[in-house]
Design an enzyme around this catalytic site. Structure first.
Site, PDB file in Angstrom:
ATOM      1  N   TYR A  80       5.753   4.796 -26.741  1.00  0.00           N
ATOM      2  CA  TYR A  80       5.849   4.808 -25.277  1.00  0.00           C
ATOM      3  C   TYR A  80       7.239   5.198 -24.779  1.00  0.00           C
ATOM      4  O   TYR A  80       7.671   4.788 -23.720  1.00  0.00           O
ATOM      5  CB  TYR A  80       5.378   3.483 -24.690  1.00  0.00           C
ATOM      6  CG  TYR A  80       3.899   3.318 -24.910  1.00  0.00           C
ATOM      7  CD1 TYR A  80       3.009   4.218 -24.312  1.00  0.00           C
ATOM      8  CD2 TYR A  80       3.377   2.323 -25.728  1.00  0.00           C
ATOM      9  CE1 TYR A  80       1.648   4.122 -24.519  1.00  0.00           C
ATOM     10  CE2 TYR A  80       2.002   2.222 -25.942  1.00  0.00           C
ATOM     11  CZ  TYR A  80       1.149   3.120 -25.338  1.00  0.00           C
ATOM     12  OH  TYR A  80      -0.201   3.027 -25.548  1.00  0.00           O
ATOM     13  N   ILE A  89       7.424   7.410 -10.249  1.00  0.00           N
ATOM     14  CA  ILE A  89       5.973   7.511 -10.117  1.00  0.00           C
ATOM     15  C   ILE A  89       5.324   7.526 -11.495  1.00  0.00           C
ATOM     16  O   ILE A  89       4.281   6.914 -11.705  1.00  0.00           O
ATOM     17  CB  ILE A  89       5.564   8.738  -9.273  1.00  0.00           C
ATOM     18  CG1 ILE A  89       6.105   8.564  -7.838  1.00  0.00           C
ATOM     19  CG2 ILE A  89       4.055   8.892  -9.234  1.00  0.00           C
ATOM     20  CD1 ILE A  89       5.872   9.734  -6.917  1.00  0.00           C
ATOM     21  N   GLY A 138       0.805  -1.225   0.000  1.00  0.00           N
ATOM     22  CA  GLY A 138       0.000   0.000   0.000  1.00  0.00           C
ATOM     23  C   GLY A 138       0.829   1.261   0.000  1.00  0.00           C
ATOM     24  O   GLY A 138       0.497   2.234   0.666  1.00  0.00           O
ATOM     25  N   ILE A 197       4.975  -2.748   8.247  1.00  0.00           N
ATOM     26  CA  ILE A 197       6.105  -2.386   7.385  1.00  0.00           C
ATOM     27  C   ILE A 197       5.817  -1.023   6.771  1.00  0.00           C
ATOM     28  O   ILE A 197       4.834  -0.854   6.047  1.00  0.00           O
ATOM     29  CB  ILE A 197       6.297  -3.430   6.272  1.00  0.00           C
ATOM     30  CG1 ILE A 197       6.479  -4.815   6.907  1.00  0.00           C
ATOM     31  CG2 ILE A 197       7.492  -3.072   5.394  1.00  0.00           C
ATOM     32  CD1 ILE A 197       6.453  -5.954   5.904  1.00  0.00           C
ATOM     33  N   SER A 245       0.542  -4.104   4.883  1.00  0.00           N
ATOM     34  CA  SER A 245       1.051  -4.431   6.210  1.00  0.00           C
ATOM     35  C   SER A 245       0.884  -3.239   7.142  1.00  0.00           C
ATOM     36  O   SER A 245       1.270  -2.117   6.800  1.00  0.00           O
ATOM     37  CB  SER A 245       2.533  -4.787   6.119  1.00  0.00           C
ATOM     38  OG  SER A 245       3.124  -4.664   7.394  1.00  0.00           O
ATOM     39  N   LYS A 304       5.180  21.916  -9.777  1.00  0.00           N
ATOM     40  CA  LYS A 304       6.555  21.687 -10.240  1.00  0.00           C
ATOM     41  C   LYS A 304       6.634  22.010 -11.726  1.00  0.00           C
ATOM     42  O   LYS A 304       5.858  21.472 -12.505  1.00  0.00           O
ATOM     43  CB  LYS A 304       6.932  20.223  -9.996  1.00  0.00           C
ATOM     44  CG  LYS A 304       8.208  19.782 -10.719  1.00  0.00           C
ATOM     45  CD  LYS A 304       8.565  18.333 -10.450  1.00  0.00           C
ATOM     46  CE  LYS A 304       9.739  17.922 -11.338  1.00  0.00           C
ATOM     47  NZ  LYS A 304      10.160  16.538 -11.113  1.00  0.00           N
ATOM     48  N   VAL A 360       9.579   8.285   0.554  1.00  0.00           N
ATOM     49  CA  VAL A 360      10.140   9.318  -0.321  1.00  0.00           C
ATOM     50  C   VAL A 360       9.421   9.198  -1.664  1.00  0.00           C
ATOM     51  O   VAL A 360       8.512   8.394  -1.813  1.00  0.00           O
ATOM     52  CB  VAL A 360      11.666   9.168  -0.494  1.00  0.00           C
ATOM     53  CG1 VAL A 360      12.408   9.651   0.731  1.00  0.00           C
ATOM     54  CG2 VAL A 360      12.035   7.732  -0.830  1.00  0.00           C
TER      55      VAL A 360
HETATM   56  C1  FAD Z   1      15.748   8.189  -2.255  1.00  0.00           C
HETATM   57  C2  FAD Z   1      14.577   8.035  -3.158  1.00  0.00           C
HETATM   58  C3  FAD Z   1      13.995   9.163  -3.743  1.00  0.00           C
HETATM   59  C4  FAD Z   1      12.926   9.039  -4.619  1.00  0.00           C
HETATM   60  N1  FAD Z   1      12.421  10.140  -5.247  1.00  0.00           N
HETATM   61  C5  FAD Z   1      11.446   9.991  -6.181  1.00  0.00           C
HETATM   62  C6  FAD Z   1      10.913  11.099  -6.887  1.00  0.00           C
HETATM   63  O1  FAD Z   1      11.271  12.252  -6.668  1.00  0.00           O
HETATM   64  N2  FAD Z   1       9.962  10.866  -7.811  1.00  0.00           N
HETATM   65  C7  FAD Z   1       9.505   9.620  -8.080  1.00  0.00           C
HETATM   66  O2  FAD Z   1       8.673   9.460  -8.953  1.00  0.00           O
HETATM   67  N3  FAD Z   1       9.960   8.568  -7.387  1.00  0.00           N
HETATM   68  C8  FAD Z   1      10.915   8.702  -6.464  1.00  0.00           C
HETATM   69  N4  FAD Z   1      11.361   7.615  -5.792  1.00  0.00           N
HETATM   70  C9  FAD Z   1      10.713   6.338  -6.005  1.00  0.00           C
HETATM   71  C10 FAD Z   1       9.397   6.283  -5.233  1.00  0.00           C
HETATM   72  O3  FAD Z   1       9.636   6.552  -3.874  1.00  0.00           O
HETATM   73  C11 FAD Z   1       8.726   4.920  -5.353  1.00  0.00           C
HETATM   74  O4  FAD Z   1       8.713   4.529  -6.687  1.00  0.00           O
HETATM   75  C12 FAD Z   1       7.310   4.985  -4.876  1.00  0.00           C
HETATM   76  O5  FAD Z   1       7.237   5.514  -3.584  1.00  0.00           O
HETATM   77  C13 FAD Z   1       6.656   3.629  -4.895  1.00  0.00           C
HETATM   78  O6  FAD Z   1       7.060   2.819  -3.855  1.00  0.00           O
HETATM   79  P1  FAD Z   1       6.320   1.435  -3.655  1.00  0.00           P
HETATM   80  O7  FAD Z   1       4.884   1.704  -3.414  1.00  0.00           O
HETATM   81  O8  FAD Z   1       6.662   0.558  -4.784  1.00  0.00           O
HETATM   82  O9  FAD Z   1       7.017   0.818  -2.373  1.00  0.00           O
HETATM   83  P2  FAD Z   1       6.869   1.165  -0.817  1.00  0.00           P
HETATM   84  O10 FAD Z   1       6.583   2.579  -0.555  1.00  0.00           O
HETATM   85  O11 FAD Z   1       8.085   0.564  -0.186  1.00  0.00           O
HETATM   86  O12 FAD Z   1       5.603   0.350  -0.361  1.00  0.00           O
HETATM   87  C14 FAD Z   1       5.635  -1.030  -0.103  1.00  0.00           C
HETATM   88  C15 FAD Z   1       4.318  -1.448   0.517  1.00  0.00           C
HETATM   89  O13 FAD Z   1       4.276  -2.840   0.622  1.00  0.00           O
HETATM   90  C16 FAD Z   1       3.817  -3.195   1.902  1.00  0.00           C
HETATM   91  N5  FAD Z   1       4.373  -4.479   2.249  1.00  0.00           N
HETATM   92  C17 FAD Z   1       5.671  -4.861   2.213  1.00  0.00           C
HETATM   93  N6  FAD Z   1       5.779  -6.120   2.646  1.00  0.00           N
HETATM   94  C18 FAD Z   1       4.534  -6.546   2.962  1.00  0.00           C
HETATM   95  C19 FAD Z   1       4.004  -7.764   3.498  1.00  0.00           C
HETATM   96  N7  FAD Z   1       4.788  -8.764   3.789  1.00  0.00           N
HETATM   97  N8  FAD Z   1       2.682  -7.836   3.707  1.00  0.00           N
HETATM   98  C20 FAD Z   1       1.865  -6.797   3.414  1.00  0.00           C
HETATM   99  N9  FAD Z   1       2.322  -5.640   2.921  1.00  0.00           N
HETATM  100  C21 FAD Z   1       3.643  -5.516   2.701  1.00  0.00           C
HETATM  101  C22 FAD Z   1       4.295  -2.097   2.809  1.00  0.00           C
HETATM  102  O14 FAD Z   1       3.514  -2.026   3.990  1.00  0.00           O
HETATM  103  C23 FAD Z   1       4.077  -0.893   1.908  1.00  0.00           C
HETATM  104  O15 FAD Z   1       2.726  -0.484   2.019  1.00  0.00           O
HETATM  105  C24 FAD Z   1      12.410   7.748  -4.887  1.00  0.00           C
HETATM  106  C25 FAD Z   1      12.953   6.633  -4.261  1.00  0.00           C
HETATM  107  C26 FAD Z   1      14.034   6.760  -3.416  1.00  0.00           C
HETATM  108  C27 FAD Z   1      14.610   5.548  -2.783  1.00  0.00           C
END
Ligand code: FAD
Lengths: 515, 231
Positions: free
Chosen positions: A446, A355, A14, A47, A44, A83, A52
């Protein structure tokens, strides 16, 4: 079994990826209506999300609009700001300060009429930087002005724009909206295990407090863990750590000194000895972080560099260190599971690509998820080839920033080493030495970054392009008209556009009109 | 320069209001605010349009009197030319304001930038610390107008909720000059009106909006007449 239809989707995770994907799918499938495909999201409670990811692309406007979120609600609840591109500071040289803009608006779409050959021939005046020759937006952004007025419609700009947003608040907004308006079912539980069927597809996920959950299709949004696609299904990871050297980030959130402190109207990205620092302005705080390679700087030193950048305001603030896995999965979709977000791929956040590739993946999934299971293999092939292309091109584009730098520190010398530059990028750079960037260099529909983005970076970085045959570019009058128009627009818009904060205050009070 | 100040029996005790039957203060106004309560009367001589307020982005109802900013085709040296004179024009330089959005009371304010507000000529506003009968009567009219503007806001919100407003661009071709577009105006979407469900239609009737809606539609017939004034 092969003619069975797909009636349920389970999104695991999430964060930004999970909620954007679940909301998009539910909206597309009309999941709030009885009898429609169901979309469930498991998150979760323990977690945390990565927390960021606060810079977006202009695509976010269409995404939010599609989801039925009002622009004013989004801006208010996510402390979001407008932005208008990125300002790259000191990327070209280590000693000699300098900066350039990568903007979202150009006076002429370069795929229709390319101004660059004329700018190169001096038609815009000899000292005018490329960005300010072809766009008014750089000056507007420097002045901290908004890209629109209160009389513009929601999601409509005088200039093209994206957002800066608070990642945590954004996921919260999506979570509420997806459940209340779009019919996403929400389960708060930890996934403990993932079981596979005989053919290697996912059979079920086993949770701690919500039993075993099954669906016809799964979306892995579990972040860097890649719990479903990577861990359970064993889809391998292609690291690009040898191409993109940064492997860590350290971040600090800096509250604004006062409620009316000005807000940057574009992301600032300032080169450092072993990486670069992002600086993003929200309404209540800045998000600042140093993306660096731990092979070239220690973690302590990196944090010190970040604190020095921020100044005394950083003294009482805590920093957070993040390890980054750069690269992508061998496949993004395998059998009955697709990965979206960090579980699929990640490259350093230099151009806020993450994103927007999440939005793109959710869009494609919403369109391409077959109604019948028998059509999964074809959809899988299309999705995988599309996203392999998009990620490879994203890597090329990020690499371009390093390849053109003349900075002298060991990190930068290593980062532009020829053997590290993908062949696809080397070919383009070779041709651009003597001929302009062309729409035919970006023939794929694309293509993640458009032609104009490449031009802003190339010319901003002082790429030495010597047109072999300037005779081909003879429409000097037309070019002059465009260059003049940019000058006019630049002075007109300075008069018309309000400062970011002033507009935001009005939006909070009055909202935008839908028409 | 417009300068809106609350009337004060102390500060303004020696001030008077004179009247200008020519309404010269409108000479450069191409739109003038209109309340929904005026629509029927206005529709027979002026086009009624909706425009966005440049400081709030909120819609307002207006009479269109010119075809470009700075131009009032309904005003000449001999005075106001249209059969209907909007209340706001008649009330000028007085207006009634709510001190707070929620409040039921109004305060009376004046544009001190107007020559009509002066210490030499006209009717006295205050006598013995109290508003004169003349001021009372003018204030009532201003309050009437302010009340009407409030009703207009509600009317517009109902139009917006039913998506009955639509952008209208007027392409004008002045003699011997380049054609240009007058943008930023909105009108009633006739097609959409015809597609309303019975329930939506009844909601308009219940609010007594139908008359106002039709007045706006019929007022469009005044556009060609306005253009003809260009000659
Ligand atoms: C330093 C940094 C800077 C960034 N800056 C940018 C930016 O400026 N622009 C941009 O577009 N992107 C940026 N990104 C990338 C961006 O942060 C991610 O692409 C975006 O937040 C998506 O993350 P996510 O949802 O894939 O993962 P996460 O935010 O890690 O979410 C993972 C989810 O999975 C759940 N989960 C994990 N394990 C389990 C489990 N066992 N059971 C149930 N749930 C679980 C967690 O609870 C959480 O809800 C940046 C990344 C980093 C590292």
């Amino acid at each position: 079994m092969q003619t069975e239809s797909i009636r349920s989707v389970l999104v695991v995770g999430g964060g930004t990826a999970g909620w954007l994907t679940a909301a998009n799918l539910a909206q597309s499938f009309n999941s709030a209506a009885p009898g429609a495909i169901s979309v469930t999201l498991i998150e979760s409670p323990d977690i945390p999300t990565i927390g960021v990811g606060e810079g977006t692309w202009p695509t976010m406007r269409a995404t939010l609009q599609k989801l039925g979120i009002k622009e004013e609600d989004f801006l208010r609840s996510c402390n979001a700001t407008f932005k208008q591109g990125t300002k790259f500071v000191n990327w070209q040289h280590s000693e000699q300060p300098g900066s350039y803009h990568h903007l979202f608006t150009s006076v002429s779409d370069p795929t229709q009429f390319n101004l660059a050959p004329y700018w190169l021939q001096g038609d815009a005046g000899n000292d005018r930087p490329y960005a300010s020759a072809v766009s008014a937006q750089g000056v507007i952004a420097e002045l901290g002005l908004a890209p629109k007025k209160i009389t513009n419609k929601a999601y409509e700009g005088v200039l093209n724009y994206a957002y800066h947003l608070d990642a945590g608040k954004f996921a919260e907004l999506l979570k509420q909206h997806a459940q209340q308006k779009l019919g996403v079912k929400f389960i708060s539980a930890n996934v403990l295990d993932v079981t596979l069927a005989g053919d290697g597809s996912i059979a079920a996920v086993i949770t701690d407090v919500a039993g075993t959950q099954q669906a016809d299709f799964y979306v892995d949004c579990t972040g860097f863990q890649s719990l479903l696609l990577g861990k359970a299904m064993g889809v391998g990871f292609c690291s690009v750590a040898d191409t993109l050297l940064a492997d860590h980030a350290v971040t600090i959130q800096v509250p604004h000194a006062s409620e009316d402190a000005p807000i940057n109207a574009c992301t600032h990205s300032t080169a450092q000895a072993a990486g670069w620092i992002w600086d993003i302005g929200l309404t209540n705080r800045r998000g600042v972080g140093y993306v660096y390679s731990s092979n070239y700087v220690s973690h302590e030193e990196a944090e010190q560099t970040l604190r020095r950048y921020i100044g005394p305001a950083a003294d009482s603030l805590s920093a957070r260190k993040l390890a980054m896995q750069v690269g992508y999965r061998e496949k993004f979709w395998h059998k009955n599971c697709a990965a979206v977000g960090l579980s699929a791929a990640f490259v350093e956040p230099l151009e806020a690509s993450a994103i927007f590739l999440i939005e793109a993946a959710a869009n494609m999934l919403a369109d391409q998820l077959p109604a019948l299971k028998q059509n999964l293999p074809l959809a899988e092939r299309k999705f995988n080839s599309s996203f392999l292309f998009r990620w490879q091109k994203t890597i090329d584009f990020i690499k371009l920033h390093y390849a053109l730098s003349g900075r002298t520190e060991p990190f930068w010398q290593a980062a532009r080493g020829k053997q590290l530059i993908p062949a696809s990028l080397q070919d383009l750079l070779q041709s651009w030495q003597t001929q302009p960037v062309s729409a035919y260099d970006f023939a794929h529909v694309y293509e993640p970054f458009p032609m104009e983005s490449y031009q802003y970076v190339l010319y901003g970085m002082g790429f030495n392009q010597q047109l072999a045959d300037p005779q081909r570019y003879r429409q000097h009058d037309k070019a002059a008209m465009y260059f003049q128009r940019v000058q006019q627009l630049t002075s007109q818009l300075q008069q018309q556009l309000p400062p970011q904060r002033e507009l935001l205050a009005k939006i909070y009070q009055y909202g935008f009109s839908a028409l | 320069m417009t300068n809106i100040v609350a009337l004060d029996s102390q500060q303004h005790q020696h001030y008077k209001l004179s009247e200008d039957k020519l309404f010269s203060h409108t000479r450069t106004a191409h739109i003038l605010p209109l309340a929904v309560t005026e629509f029927v009367a206005a529709a027979v001589s002026l086009p009624i349009v909706f425009v966005k307020d440049s400081t709030t982005g909120q819609f307002r109802a207006c009479a269109l009197t010119g075809l470009q900013p700075g131009q009032n085709l309904c005003w000449q040296e001999s005075g106001w030319q249209a059969a209907y004179i909007p209340l706001a024009v008649r009330n000028y330089p007085l207006l009634a304001l709510k001190p707070e959005a929620q409040s039921d009371d109004y305060i009376i304010a004046v544009d001190t930038g107007s020559e009509l507000f002066n210490q030499q000529s006209g009717q006295a506003l205050f006598a013995a610390d109290k508003g004169t009968d003349y001021l009372q009567q003018r204030a009532r009219s201003a309050i009437n107008q302010a009340h009407g503007i409030g009703l207009t806001q509600q009317f517009i919100n109902r139009l917006l909720a039913l998506e009955l407003l639509v952008a209208r661009t007027l392409t004008l071709t002045p003699k011997g000059a380049e054609p240009y577009e007058l943008t930023g105006m909105y009108g009633i979407d006739e097609q959409r009106l015809a597609q309303l469900t019975a329930e939506q239609w009844l909601s308009l009737r219940a609010n007594n909006d139908l008359l106002a809606i039709h007045a706006v539609l019929m007022s469009m017939a005044q556009l060609p007449l306005l253009v003809a004034r260009l000659a």
